[in-house]
Design an enzyme around this catalytic site. Structure first.
Site, PDB file in Angstrom:
ATOM      1  N   HIS A 144      -3.786   8.121   5.687  1.00 38.30           N
ATOM      2  CA  HIS A 144      -3.947   6.766   5.147  1.00 38.30           C
ATOM      3  C   HIS A 144      -5.336   6.258   5.540  1.00 38.30           C
ATOM      4  CE1 HIS A 144      -2.656   3.011   3.467  1.00 38.30           C
ATOM      5  NE2 HIS A 144      -2.799   2.364   4.607  1.00 38.30           N
TER       6      HIS A 144
ATOM      7  N   CYS B 100       0.797  -1.224   0.000  1.00 40.99           N
ATOM      8  CA  CYS B 100       0.000   0.000   0.000  1.00 40.99           C
ATOM      9  C   CYS B 100       0.833   1.279   0.000  1.00 40.99           C
ATOM     10  CB  CYS B 100      -0.960  -0.008   1.182  1.00 40.99           C
ATOM     11  SG  CYS B 100      -1.915  -1.532   1.269  1.00 40.99           S
TER      12      CYS B 100
ATOM     13  N   HIS C  61     -10.008   1.736  -0.590  1.00 42.29           N
ATOM     14  CA  HIS C  61      -8.576   1.490  -0.463  1.00 42.29           C
ATOM     15  C   HIS C  61      -8.086   0.897  -1.777  1.00 42.29           C
ATOM     16  CE1 HIS C  61      -4.669   0.677   0.843  1.00 42.29           C
ATOM     17  NE2 HIS C  61      -4.894   0.122   2.029  1.00 42.29           N
TER      18      HIS C  61
END
Lengths: 422, 212
Positions: free
Chosen positions: A314, A180, A351
């Site tokens: 995030h 990520c 995400h």
């Protein structure tokens, strides 16, 4: 757009001159920014593959998404066109790609290998998926290591090599598979390449389209939200949801951009990367790595915590991540954290894994350009473990000059990009 | 790398010479190198708790462990040093074993084994190495287009030259694919000359003097 040379104490390390993005919010930076300001989540039932055996059946998908290689090529074309790059300038621009091939590449490689054995002609028998993959890789046939039929023909590197050749770029360097933080790491490396004089211009692309394999893995790991929403930093958050994203940016040295008369969309002023050294997949509970990454980005930019105008967090909506990230921000910014607006736009676009850093960089560039801070959607109630000045309900008008984009990943990897207004 | 253990040019190694990059960086020295398998090792790397179905993560951990034990002694390193050590995992093919196991479960309509969730990305084994040894610098996992050794060297050079690390643990790993192939991993610790001479030996391993 004119710059103010006295505004940045250490000067811009790199400027953004081209930007293309597509996500479940639609195509283009404006569609993305409209959605994240409205706080309208893009989640819906997954129809791309069968989810009957999964606990969760929701994601944020782009309804007309083409195969990923096509989407990436289009994003690269759009970003280079917006930057006004000539054919020769493209040839001088290396490509950094953020993408993780996963099980689909294994399937494609297997199909291609079987087809080669059976028919002596790759295109005669491969499946539709393998045809798409081979088409992308075809321009790199001269490199034996990435040739169809070779073990690495469907590797992450082969995708980058094929895209660079197809889009007329000056050669792919590598593909980042750092989960990520892949895209944000690629942006940091691109900025470092420019800052250290290795390149005048670097193109960065990233992509993830929701697929059955990673959906199954995240479902098995019980990481997906069970109530159909991502609720970053909120009491009652239950996890993340996956989303589509494809994006590309052109980064240049300020001098190179100025010499071309290119419009500057934003400035990469600082970057910081730090590990938690804590656990295979859980974040450090006090956000140790987040804090050091943030401080490194601020220090490099010469921007104080008090000057920071916005943080795009995030914020995955998982219990562990959000409390650790909030703790890390408090640790890095000190008392200024209570006056620093924060939102996680994953609450809207989902995400997007390896593409997160680039999609969220696009949000930050738009926020600085338009003077409006996007919403932290899905919020239910305050969590005492996540004490932050969240942008709730409505977007916040702001004459923001400096913003942070934060990302984190398994293995305790943390990145912070400090972005300045044009 | 030349015979005295330094790296000269910082050029990106894509093998084409047309990537538009340039630059001369500060030299690095390679303080130690280790690999898996070494003579006497079996076909499988030592098991790594929590990692299943694939040799990728265990062999990465085995090579890193051997390298770091030679270079810095028993774990962990001092916190102030650990914060300046980056980890770079370089693999063209990546963890094919885990990808295969995931594809098999999905294609059969089975639930995916939960342990595959975290090991499906290469970061996770880096997290194992980093937490065991206290390595808290940047974490990078890449699939290079050019020579993997050159790319690991270039990333180490960039991290040090750009001020993000004083030392970089570079791990190269490839899993065997096809008959006759063998999985292998190599770990090398690169140090900035500016990081001082007193915290690690110069590597006498043949691997280190053979990187020209």
């Amino acid at each position: 757009m004119a710059s103010d040379p006295g505004r940045h104490r250490r000067g811009s390390s790199a400027v953004v001159t081209g930007l293309a993005v597509a996500s479940a919010c639609g195509r283009g930076p404006d569609a993305l920014f409209d959605s994240v300001c409205a706080g309208t989540p893009a989640f819906g039932p997954v129809t791309r593959f069968d989810t009957a055996a999964r606990r969760v059946r929701v994601a944020a998908t782009l309804h007309d998404a083409a195969p990923l290689p096509e989407e990436l090529a289009e994003a690269l074309h759009q970003s280079c066109t917006q930057a006004g790059l000539t054919v020769d300038q493209r040839k001088d621009s290396p490509l950094l790609l953020a993408w993780h091939p996963g099980p689909d590449a294994v399937r494609a490689a297997r199909r291609a290998s079987e087809a080669v054995k059976e028919a002596a002609s790759v295109t005669a028998a491969v499946t539709e998926a393998a045809v798409a993959a081979v088409a992308v890789h075809a321009p790199k046939l001269s490199a034996a290591t990435h040739a169809p039929g070779s073990p690495d023909a469907h590797s992450a590197a082969a995708m980058a090599a094929g895209l660079a050749a197809r889009c007329g770029l000056g050669g792919a360097v590598r593909t980042y598979t750092t989960a990520c933080v892949s895209a944000s790491t690629a942006v940091a490396d691109a900025a470092a390449m420019i800052a250290t004089g290795r390149a005048d211009r670097v193109v960065v692309a990233a992509g993830y389209l929701v697929d059955q394999d990673y959906f199954g893995l995240f479902d098995a790991g019980r990481a997906l939200a069970t109530d159909g929403r991502i609720r970053p930093f909120s009491r009652g958050r239950t996890g993340l949801l996956l989303g589509d994203a494809v994006a590309a940016v052109v980064l240049e040295s300020p001098g190179a951009a100025r010499a071309r008369g290119a419009e500057v969309l934003g400035r990469v002023l600082g970057w910081g990367r730090a590990g938690d050294a804590h656990h295979v997949c859980r974040p450090h509970p006090e956000g140790a790595g987040v804090a050091r990454a943030v401080r490194a980005a601020l220090d490099r930019a010469g921007v104080s915590a008090e000057e920071l105008d916005y943080v795009n967090a995030h914020g995955t909506g998982t219990p562990f991540n959000d409390s650790a990230e909030a703790a890390g921000l408090r640790r890095a910014l000190g008392p200024a954290v209570d006056r620093t607006p924060v939102s996680s736009t994953k609450s809207v676009h989902g995400h997007t894994l390896e593409a997160s850093g680039l999609l969220e960089l696009a949000v930050v560039l738009q926020a600085l350009r338009h003077g409006r801070l996007p919403v932290n959607a899905g919020f239910l109630d305050a969590d005492p473990e996540c004490r932050l000045d969240l942008v709730l309900g409505e977007p916040r008008e702001s004459r923001a000059r400096y913003a942070l984009s934060l990302n984190a990943a398994f293995g305790g990897a943390n990145t912070a990009l400090l972005i300045g207004a044009p | 790398m030349n015979r005295n253990g330094t790296v000269g040019k910082g050029n990106v190694g894509n093998g084409t010479g047309g990537d538009g990059t340039r630059g001369d960086g500060a030299a690095l020295r390679w303080t130690c190198s280790a690999r898996w398998p070494e003579p006497g090792d079996g076909d499988q790397p030592p098991p790594l708790p929590g990692f299943v179905e694939s040799t990728f993560s265990p062999m990465v951990a085995a090579a890193a462990e051997r390298c770091l034990r030679q270079a810095v002694g028993p774990p962990p390193v001092a916190p102030e040093r650990g914060e300046r050590i980056a980890v770079v995992l370089v693999s063209v093919g990546g963890d094919v074993g885990t990808a295969d196991a995931t594809a098999a479960a999905v294609d059969a309509g089975r639930s995916v084994p939960p342990l595959l969730f975290f090991q499906s990305v290469p970061n996770s084994v880096v997290g194992h190495v980093a937490s065991r040894w206290g390595l808290a610098g940047p974490v990078l996992c890449v699939s290079p287009v050019g020579d993997p050794q050159d790319d690991g060297r270039e990333l180490a050079q960039l991290l040090v030259e750009d001020g993000e690390a004083d030392e970089v643990l570079v791990i190269l790993a490839e899993q065997a694919r096809g008959p006759g192939g063998r999985s292998h991993a190599t770990a090398v610790l690169a140090r900035s000359w500016d990081a001082g001479e007193d915290s690690g030996p110069q590597c006498s391993n043949h691997e280190c003097s053979n990187h020209e």
